[in-house]
Enzyme design. Structure first.
Site, PDB file in Angstrom:
ATOM      1  CG  HIS A 169       0.016   0.062   1.973  1.00 40.70           C
ATOM      2  ND1 HIS A 169       0.562  -1.094   3.120  1.00 40.70           N
ATOM      3  CD2 HIS A 169      -0.163   1.208   3.757  1.00 40.70           C
ATOM      4  CE1 HIS A 169       0.965  -0.223   4.198  1.00 40.70           C
ATOM      5  NE2 HIS A 169       1.301   0.467   4.261  1.00 40.70           N
ATOM      6  CG  HIS A 198       7.573   4.350   1.562  1.00 38.13           C
ATOM      7  ND1 HIS A 198       6.840   5.218   1.620  1.00 38.13           N
ATOM      8  CD2 HIS A 198       7.336   3.077   1.840  1.00 38.13           C
ATOM      9  CE1 HIS A 198       6.713   5.604   3.260  1.00 38.13           C
ATOM     10  NE2 HIS A 198       7.315   3.618   3.911  1.00 38.13           N
TER      11      HIS A 198
END
Length: 188
Positions: free
Chosen positions: A37, A121
């Site tokens: 995620h 990220h």
């Protein structure tokens, strides 16, 4: 009480591509691809009232169009003491705006301000002391050219993280669709 955070889910075709980078690094605890995620706002262990206020704020957030998310490389956090290997995400104005909105909602609900700068990220592995800077640099070099991976995010989600070593499993507690979005990642 579970730890909570808001984020963007990664679609299955992108998780599959990211999973090819797993392995080959001593001291790495690899994140399960189903748990990949992009974190927008880490909340941590918060009381039920703050969690309910965050949920209400996210439900009432302004309508926004689906956004393009691009992953463009592999890197690590921690420098001389590497602690995570990740796929970097391009910080587009739309993504930064979404993150800033989640920060405002969290603060209004009573959560402490986030002190870390937003660095979008996807964490691929958490690293322990066995993962030396040299080993991490070698792994990044061996990974070769990272192909740009792009997808359309059609919703944000409130995730819970069960207490475990290294995080995960992560569960979507609530989802907040963007405009004209009929996105159901869980329908497999």
């Amino acid at each position: 009480m579970p730890r909570l955070f808001t984020g963007i889910e990664i679609p299955p075709d992108i998780t599959e591509r990211l999973s090819f980078f797993r392995g080959g690094l001593p001291g790495a605890r690899w994140i399960e691809p189903s748990d990949y995620h992009v974190t927008l706002r880490f909340l941590g262990e918060i009381d039920d009232m703050i969690a309910a206020d965050v949920d209400a704020g996210l439900r009432e957030a302004r309508v926004r169009a689906p956004l393009t998310v691009t992953l463009d490389g592999l890197a690590s956090f921690g420098g001389d003491r590497p602690r995570a290997l990740y796929a970097s995400v391009v910080p587009t104005p739309e993504l930064v705006d979404l993150q800033e909105e989640h920060e405002r909602i969290a603060r209004r609900a009573g959560a402490a301000p986030e002190r870390r700068k937003f660095t979008p990220h996807v964490t691929l592995a958490r690293l322990n002391r066995e993962a030396s800077p040299e080993a991490v640099a070698r792994r990044l070099t061996e990974a070769g050219v990272f192909p740009r991976l792009t997808f359309t995010a059609r919703r944000a989600a409130l995730f819970s993280a069960r207490t475990s070593r290294g995080g995960g499993p992560y569960l979507v507690e609530a989802a907040y669709p963007f405009a004209d979005a009929d996105f159901e990642l869980d329908d497999e």
